[in-house]
Design an enzyme around this catalytic site. Structure first.
Site, short mmCIF file in Angstrom:
data_model
loop_
_atom_site.label_atom_id
_atom_site.label_comp_id
_atom_site.label_asym_id
_atom_site.label_seq_id
_atom_site.Cartn_x
_atom_site.Cartn_y
_atom_site.Cartn_z
N HIS A 187 88.05 65.00 132.62
CA HIS A 187 86.75 65.65 132.40
C HIS A 187 85.66 64.77 133.00
CE1 HIS A 187 88.18 68.76 129.66
NE2 HIS A 187 88.93 67.85 129.09
N ASP A 237 85.04 54.74 132.06
CA ASP A 237 84.97 55.41 133.36
C ASP A 237 86.24 55.21 134.17
OD1 ASP A 237 83.67 57.03 135.24
OD2 ASP A 237 82.93 55.26 136.33
N HIS A 238 86.80 56.34 134.62
CA HIS A 238 88.04 56.35 135.40
C HIS A 238 89.23 55.75 134.66
CE1 HIS A 238 85.20 57.51 138.46
NE2 HIS A 238 86.21 57.93 139.18
N HIS A 264 94.87 65.34 132.31
CA HIS A 264 93.85 66.03 133.09
C HIS A 264 92.56 65.29 132.81
CE1 HIS A 264 93.36 67.62 129.08
NE2 HIS A 264 92.11 67.83 129.39
N CYS A 314 94.28 71.29 127.15
CA CYS A 314 93.94 69.87 126.93
C CYS A 314 95.15 69.09 126.43
CB CYS A 314 92.77 69.74 125.96
SG CYS A 314 91.18 69.70 126.81
N GLU A 352 81.56 67.48 127.25
CA GLU A 352 82.88 67.40 127.87
C GLU A 352 82.94 68.28 129.11
OE1 GLU A 352 87.23 67.26 125.93
OE2 GLU A 352 86.45 69.29 126.11
N HIS A 385 92.60 62.45 129.79
CA HIS A 385 93.09 62.41 128.42
C HIS A 385 94.17 63.46 128.20
CE1 HIS A 385 90.31 65.57 126.21
NE2 HIS A 385 90.88 66.08 127.28
NI NI Z 1 90.62 68.04 127.92
#
Ligand code: NI
Length: 139
Positions: free
Chosen positions: A44, A82-83, A42, A36, A128, A17
């Site tokens: 999580h 997911d992914h 990047h 972020c 997270e 995200h």
């Molecule tokens: Ni983040």
């Protein structure tokens, strides 16, 4: 009176995200969202605890079959996230700045109303990182 018990299933997904507001400058985004807001994305490793509550069925001894809960959450949430890139690839997150708070509210909308009558969705806990989590009870 039948005892009421809460039951939790934990699921996992990894996703990319970027936190940002398109109406803000890169500098302002960086200032508010920090790492972020990296324009190059990047990821999580999220953990999601889904808690339902209901009466223990005297016949099965279950509030609800955890297999059913697992399947519902996989189908409605995990398979979409997911992914994935949460900013770009998820229809039901369109226009949402994917903070953990915004995510947990959107996820609630995907699960509530899709569980058996006898099990009431009472809480989502979205991790997270191992140190940061948010909780939502649908209010
Ligand atoms: Ni983040």
């Amino acid at each position: 009176m039948m005892p009421r018990v809460s039951v939790t299933r934990r699921v996992h997904f990894s996703a990319a995200h970027r936190l940002y507001r398109p109406d803000w400058s890169d500098e302002r985004n960086q200032e508010v969202f920090g790492a972020c807001s990296n324009p190059h994305w990047h990821g999580h490793n999220y953990e999601l605890d889904v808690t339902v509550e209901g009466e223990v069925d005297p016949e099965t001894g279950y509030v609800m079959d955890l297999k059913e809960l697992k399947v519902a959450v996989e189908d409605r949430v995990v398979s979409d996230l997911d992914h994935r890139n949460l900013n770009r690839e998820v229809e039901w997150l369109e226009g949402v700045n994917p903070t953990t708070e915004n995510l947990v509210v959107a996820i609630w909308g995907r699960i509530a109303g899709h569980l058996p009558e006898r099990a009431r969705l009472v809480r989502l806990t979205l991790w997270e990182t191992p140190r940061n989590y948010v909780e939502y009870e649908g209010r």
